[in-house]
Design a protein around this motif. Structure first.
Motif, PDB file in Angstrom:
ATOM      1  N   ASP A  34      31.631  69.442   8.685  1.00  0.00           N
ATOM      2  CA  ASP A  34      31.111  68.697   7.550  1.00  0.00           C
ATOM      3  C   ASP A  34      29.755  69.259   7.147  1.00  0.00           C
ATOM      4  OD1 ASP A  34      33.250  66.801   7.604  1.00  0.00           O
ATOM      5  OD2 ASP A  34      32.248  65.776   9.260  1.00  0.00           O
ATOM      6  N   CYS A  35      29.387  69.083   5.871  1.00  0.00           N
ATOM      7  CA  CYS A  35      28.029  69.412   5.485  1.00  0.00           C
ATOM      8  C   CYS A  35      27.118  68.358   6.112  1.00  0.00           C
ATOM      9  CB  CYS A  35      27.871  69.446   3.967  1.00  0.00           C
ATOM     10  SG  CYS A  35      28.117  67.864   3.147  1.00  0.00           S
ATOM     11  N   PHE A  36      25.891  68.748   6.386  1.00  0.00           N
ATOM     12  CA  PHE A  36      24.926  67.796   6.898  1.00  0.00           C
ATOM     13  C   PHE A  36      23.529  68.220   6.476  1.00  0.00           C
ATOM     14  CE2 PHE A  36      25.349  70.898  10.262  1.00  0.00           C
ATOM     15  CZ  PHE A  36      24.081  71.039  10.814  1.00  0.00           C
ATOM     16  N   THR A  37      22.621  67.278   6.550  1.00  0.00           N
ATOM     17  CA  THR A  37      21.239  67.487   6.155  1.00  0.00           C
ATOM     18  C   THR A  37      20.373  66.982   7.293  1.00  0.00           C
ATOM     19  OG1 THR A  37      21.870  67.096   3.851  1.00  0.00           O
ATOM     20  CG2 THR A  37      19.527  66.950   4.367  1.00  0.00           C
ATOM     21  N   TYR A  38      19.287  67.704   7.564  1.00  0.00           N
ATOM     22  CA  TYR A  38      18.396  67.197   8.611  1.00  0.00           C
ATOM     23  C   TYR A  38      16.942  67.508   8.312  1.00  0.00           C
ATOM     24  CZ  TYR A  38      18.241  71.805  11.079  1.00  0.00           C
ATOM     25  OH  TYR A  38      18.072  73.121  11.434  1.00  0.00           O
ATOM     26  N   SER A  39      16.103  66.737   8.982  1.00  0.00           N
ATOM     27  CA  SER A  39      14.656  66.897   8.850  1.00  0.00           C
ATOM     28  C   SER A  39      14.169  67.933   9.849  1.00  0.00           C
ATOM     29  CB  SER A  39      13.955  65.567   9.134  1.00  0.00           C
ATOM     30  OG  SER A  39      14.166  65.173  10.481  1.00  0.00           O
ATOM     31  N   ILE A  40      13.100  68.600   9.480  1.00  0.00           N
ATOM     32  CA  ILE A  40      12.324  69.405  10.416  1.00  0.00           C
ATOM     33  C   ILE A  40      10.871  69.005  10.180  1.00  0.00           C
ATOM     34  CG2 ILE A  40      11.639  71.719  11.174  1.00  0.00           C
ATOM     35  CD1 ILE A  40      14.235  72.783   9.917  1.00  0.00           C
ATOM     36  N   GLY A  41      10.222  68.529  11.211  1.00  0.00           N
ATOM     37  CA  GLY A  41       8.820  68.143  11.093  1.00  0.00           C
ATOM     38  C   GLY A  41       8.535  66.697  11.454  1.00  0.00           C
ATOM     39  N   PHE A  42       9.557  65.848  11.537  1.00  0.00           N
ATOM     40  CA  PHE A  42       9.314  64.450  11.902  1.00  0.00           C
ATOM     41  C   PHE A  42       8.643  64.363  13.269  1.00  0.00           C
ATOM     42  CE2 PHE A  42      12.879  62.201   9.245  1.00  0.00           C
ATOM     43  CZ  PHE A  42      12.216  62.541   8.085  1.00  0.00           C
ATOM     44  N   SER A  43       9.082  65.188  14.207  1.00  0.00           N
ATOM     45  CA  SER A  43       8.496  65.163  15.550  1.00  0.00           C
ATOM     46  C   SER A  43       7.035  65.597  15.506  1.00  0.00           C
ATOM     47  CB  SER A  43       9.300  66.073  16.484  1.00  0.00           C
ATOM     48  OG  SER A  43       8.754  66.049  17.782  1.00  0.00           O
ATOM     49  N   GLU A  44       6.781  66.683  14.817  1.00  0.00           N
ATOM     50  CA  GLU A  44       5.428  67.241  14.720  1.00  0.00           C
ATOM     51  C   GLU A  44       4.487  66.315  13.961  1.00  0.00           C
ATOM     52  OE1 GLU A  44       3.545  71.175  12.553  1.00  0.00           O
ATOM     53  OE2 GLU A  44       5.574  71.261  13.347  1.00  0.00           O
ATOM     54  N   SER A  45       4.930  65.772  12.859  1.00  0.00           N
ATOM     55  CA  SER A  45       4.056  64.994  11.985  1.00  0.00           C
ATOM     56  C   SER A  45       3.946  63.520  12.363  1.00  0.00           C
ATOM     57  CB  SER A  45       4.539  65.085  10.531  1.00  0.00           C
ATOM     58  OG  SER A  45       4.484  66.421  10.081  1.00  0.00           O
ATOM     59  N   TYR A  46       5.026  62.950  12.882  1.00  0.00           N
ATOM     60  CA  TYR A  46       5.064  61.502  13.087  1.00  0.00           C
ATOM     61  C   TYR A  46       5.404  61.086  14.512  1.00  0.00           C
ATOM     62  CZ  TYR A  46       5.833  62.297   8.107  1.00  0.00           C
ATOM     63  OH  TYR A  46       5.757  62.767   6.826  1.00  0.00           O
ATOM     64  N   GLY A  47       5.685  62.046  15.389  1.00  0.00           N
ATOM     65  CA  GLY A  47       6.100  61.700  16.746  1.00  0.00           C
ATOM     66  C   GLY A  47       7.460  61.039  16.787  1.00  0.00           C
ATOM     67  N   ALA A  48       8.275  61.279  15.774  1.00  0.00           N
ATOM     68  CA  ALA A  48       9.609  60.681  15.658  1.00  0.00           C
ATOM     69  C   ALA A  48      10.663  61.772  15.842  1.00  0.00           C
ATOM     70  CB  ALA A  48       9.768  60.036  14.282  1.00  0.00           C
ATOM     71  N   PRO A  49      11.880  61.393  16.185  1.00  0.00           N
ATOM     72  CA  PRO A  49      12.928  62.409  16.296  1.00  0.00           C
ATOM     73  C   PRO A  49      13.326  62.950  14.924  1.00  0.00           C
ATOM     74  CG  PRO A  49      13.855  60.223  16.610  1.00  0.00           C
ATOM     75  CD  PRO A  49      12.370  60.047  16.509  1.00  0.00           C
ATOM     76  N   GLU A  50      13.842  64.167  14.926  1.00  0.00           N
ATOM     77  CA  GLU A  50      14.432  64.714  13.711  1.00  0.00           C
ATOM     78  C   GLU A  50      15.698  63.910  13.424  1.00  0.00           C
ATOM     79  OE1 GLU A  50      12.521  66.601  12.133  1.00  0.00           O
ATOM     80  OE2 GLU A  50      11.228  67.188  13.794  1.00  0.00           O
ATOM     81  N   VAL A  51      16.038  63.754  12.140  1.00  0.00           N
ATOM     82  CA  VAL A  51      17.169  62.927  11.747  1.00  0.00           C
ATOM     83  C   VAL A  51      18.216  63.782  11.037  1.00  0.00           C
ATOM     84  CG1 VAL A  51      17.911  60.952  10.347  1.00  0.00           C
ATOM     85  CG2 VAL A  51      15.700  60.866  11.541  1.00  0.00           C
ATOM     86  N   LEU A  52      19.466  63.670  11.471  1.00  0.00           N
ATOM     87  CA  LEU A  52      20.602  64.341  10.838  1.00  0.00           C
ATOM     88  C   LEU A  52      21.436  63.310  10.104  1.00  0.00           C
ATOM     89  CD1 LEU A  52      20.111  65.764  13.800  1.00  0.00           C
ATOM     90  CD2 LEU A  52      22.121  67.061  13.145  1.00  0.00           C
ATOM     91  N   ILE A  53      21.913  63.686   8.912  1.00  0.00           N
ATOM     92  CA  ILE A  53      22.802  62.837   8.127  1.00  0.00           C
ATOM     93  C   ILE A  53      24.007  63.678   7.724  1.00  0.00           C
ATOM     94  CG2 ILE A  53      23.070  61.458   6.037  1.00  0.00           C
ATOM     95  CD1 ILE A  53      20.004  61.064   6.068  1.00  0.00           C
ATOM     96  N   PHE A  54      25.186  63.229   8.076  1.00  0.00           N
ATOM     97  CA  PHE A  54      26.419  63.958   7.780  1.00  0.00           C
ATOM     98  C   PHE A  54      27.126  63.379   6.566  1.00  0.00           C
ATOM     99  CE2 PHE A  54      25.680  65.354  12.010  1.00  0.00           C
ATOM    100  CZ  PHE A  54      26.358  66.551  12.163  1.00  0.00           C
ATOM    101  N   GLY A  55      27.759  64.281   5.779  1.00  0.00           N
ATOM    102  CA  GLY A  55      28.722  63.883   4.772  1.00  0.00           C
ATOM    103  C   GLY A  55      28.195  63.367   3.453  1.00  0.00           C
ATOM    104  N   LEU A  56      26.887  63.346   3.269  1.00  0.00           N
ATOM    105  CA  LEU A  56      26.338  62.901   1.982  1.00  0.00           C
ATOM    106  C   LEU A  56      25.925  64.109   1.157  1.00  0.00           C
ATOM    107  CD1 LEU A  56      23.973  59.867   2.677  1.00  0.00           C
ATOM    108  CD2 LEU A  56      26.319  59.844   1.853  1.00  0.00           C
ATOM    109  N   GLU A  57      25.976  63.958  -0.173  1.00  0.00           N
ATOM    110  CA  GLU A  57      25.481  65.052  -1.012  1.00  0.00           C
ATOM    111  C   GLU A  57      23.972  65.170  -0.821  1.00  0.00           C
ATOM    112  OE1 GLU A  57      23.232  63.331  -4.155  1.00  0.00           O
ATOM    113  OE2 GLU A  57      23.700  65.441  -4.266  1.00  0.00           O
TER     114      GLU A  57
END
Length: 152
Positions: A34-57
């Motif tokens: 499936d296509c997916f989109t994810y963040s890069i930088g959430f960990s570095e900037s906010y101390g949060a995990p990177e987030v992946l989202i599948f199947g959305l445009e």
């Protein structure tokens, strides 16, 4: 992904410096993916995990990740496997589930290059169907979820 990795890696670093994160949309390279989109930088900037989202445009996924970034800037924390009411409107919840470490290389290559061995976490954001059901619940009828369920 295509393109010069040095140029892409520089764009990622520039976006993180300017916006706090970069949005990467990945198109399938094999049947059954499936296509997916994810963040890069959430960990570095906010101390949060990177987030992946599948199947959305791309635009919808980017908007959801942008909402995550806004919430993280304001101190919101993700609690894996707990329904989170803060991302979507209309009383809809999302659930975040951690990505297995053995799946990082296949799904988070851009983030691995950016972090260069520094540890970071990653989660998949699962979206509910119209009846507020998630992919692991009977009757779920929205985005195909076999691939994201296989990496958590």
């Amino acid at each position: 992904m295509g393109g010069d990795l040095t140029t892409l890696d520089q764009k990622i670093a520039d976006d993180i410096r300017e916006y706090g994160w970069h949005c990467l949309h990945v198109f399938p390279t094999q049947d059954g993916q499936d296509c997916f989109t994810y963040s890069i930088g959430f960990s570095e900037s906010y101390g949060a995990p990177e987030v992946l989202i599948f199947g959305l445009e791309r635009q919808k996924a980017h908007s959801l990740l942008d909402e995550c970034a806004r919430l993280f800037r304001d101190g919101h924390a993700i609690s894996p496997d707990i329904e989170d009411p803060n991302i979507l409107a209309g009383g809809y919840m999302v659930v975040f589930r951690p990505v297995r470490q053995d799946c990082f290389r296949e799904y988070l290559g851009g983030a691995l290059r950016h972090y260069r061995g520094r540890p970071f976490g990653a989660v998949v954001m699962f979206l509910p169907d119209r009846e507020h059901r998630f992919p692991w619940q009977p009757g779920y009828d929205y985005i195909p979820a076999d691939e994201p369920l296989a990496i958590v």
